[in-house]
Design an enzyme around this catalytic site. Structure first.
Site, PDB file in Angstrom:
ATOM      1  N   SER A   1       0.844  -1.183   0.000  1.00  0.00           N
ATOM      2  CA  SER A   1       0.000   0.000   0.000  1.00  0.00           C
ATOM      3  C   SER A   1       0.892   1.250   0.000  1.00  0.00           C
ATOM      4  O   SER A   1       1.757   1.378  -0.864  1.00  0.00           O
ATOM      5  CB  SER A   1      -0.951  -0.030   1.209  1.00  0.00           C
TER       6      SER A   1
ATOM      7  N   HIS B   1      -4.561  -5.387  -1.739  1.00  0.00           N
ATOM      8  CA  HIS B   1      -5.614  -5.163  -0.747  1.00  0.00           C
ATOM      9  C   HIS B   1      -6.711  -6.223  -0.888  1.00  0.00           C
ATOM     10  O   HIS B   1      -7.809  -5.954  -1.391  1.00  0.00           O
ATOM     11  CB  HIS B   1      -6.212  -3.772  -0.918  1.00  0.00           C
TER      12      HIS B   1
ATOM     13  N   GLU C   1      -1.278  -2.934  -8.360  1.00  0.00           N
ATOM     14  CA  GLU C   1      -2.477  -3.227  -7.572  1.00  0.00           C
ATOM     15  C   GLU C   1      -3.045  -1.913  -7.061  1.00  0.00           C
ATOM     16  O   GLU C   1      -2.353  -0.899  -7.021  1.00  0.00           O
ATOM     17  CB  GLU C   1      -2.151  -4.182  -6.416  1.00  0.00           C
TER      18      GLU C   1
END
Length: 293
Positions: free
Chosen positions: A95, A260, A193
């Site tokens: 992230s 995620h 992602e």
């Protein structure tokens, strides 16, 4: 440590800590793990201090981030990369941590790990056995094989590509363009992602990367999870990805459980990888050497 912000739920952090302890690790907290609600300059210094302390302490063998958040780009210019290079060890997260994964990999020259984090992914509510098993590669030193046994992989463009695996969160990679921490995709397999970004923003960021030349010399594309709670928006994102990459000159495979999502499979960034499409499969060399295990 928590370079992108403290864990919102301390119970979740304790649950994640227990998972690592059950693997045989002796877990300690960074000094400023829970610090928040200060001016950004003070927070930057505390997060940088935790990062440096962990890398420079010979008793610490690996550094696992608690969760994502924001702000890691702020400390990237202040990191002592040359000294970190002399103290290589596991650095693990994803992230917002993407910015540090790429910065450390690029400027310190060793593999970093894109993988599940203690509070957000290893807590009792979210954790799956597959997510927890991602850490095992750190202990056995074996290569990783990701094929259809892990998820229903979708081939967008056929082919074979080989090179170091790089990348991570799409927003953070886009934010790094034009900086000393821009992802180096030349001859690489690129992982992307994202989470809760609408289809038009996905398209906008992909266009930005394309026009910046990021895709010009990649050897393959690995599309991880692009999680959206809205089913219609999720469908639109899948269509955006297929439309954007359908004419690519390199192999493109989608629907990897990386990012995620649960399960969330950890992968080493900077390690050599081979992407094939007949059948769709990603094989990645180990991110550790035996002397480090």
């Amino acid at each position: 440590m928590a370079p992108a912000g403290p864990p919102a739920n301390r119970a979740h952090l304790v649950q994640g800590k227990r998972v690592l302890e059950e693997m045989g690790l002796d877990v300690v907290y960074g000094k400023y793990l829970f610090d928040d609600e200060e001016d950004l300059a003070t927070l930057d210094q505390k997060r940088l201090s935790d990062l440096h302390d962990a890398f420079f302490d010979p008793a610490i063998r690996g550094i696992f981030c608690a969760n994502g958040g924001f702000g890691t780009a702020r400390i990237a210019p202040k990191i002592a990369y040359a000294k970190i290079q002399q103290n290589p060890k596991v650095f693990w997260g994803y992230s917002d941590i993407t910015y540090l994964l790429n910065a450390i990999q690029k400027h310190s020259g060793f593999v970093t790990f894109h993988g599940p984090m203690l509070a957000s992914d290893l807590n009792d509510e979210a954790r799956t056995d597959e997510t927890a098993s991602s850490f095992l590669s750190l202990f056995n030193g074996e290569s990783l094989t990701y094929d259809a046994s892990k998820s229903n992989l979708n081939t967008i463009v056929n082919g074979t590509g080989e090179g170091p695996l790089v990348g991570g969160n799409l927003t953070l990679l886009t934010n790094g363009l034009g900086t000393p921490y821009q992802v180096d995709t030349a001859g690489a397999i690129l992982l992307l992602e994202e989470v809760e970004e609408p289809s038009f923003k996905i398209n906008l960021m992909l266009t930005h990367l394309e026009q910046a030349g990021v895709f010009a010399t990649v050897e393959g594309m690995v599309l991880g999870n692009f999680q959206m709670e809205d089913p219609e928006e999720d469908r639109k994102i899948k269509q955006v990805l297929e439309d954007f990459f359908c004419n690519a000159s390199f192999p493109v495979v989608a629907n990897f459980y990386i990012g995620h999502c649960q399960p969330n499979y950890g992968v080493p960034l900077g390690a050599n990888a081979k992407l094939t499409t007949s059948p769709p499969q990603l094989v990645i060399e180990t991110g550790v050497v035996k002397s480090e295990i």
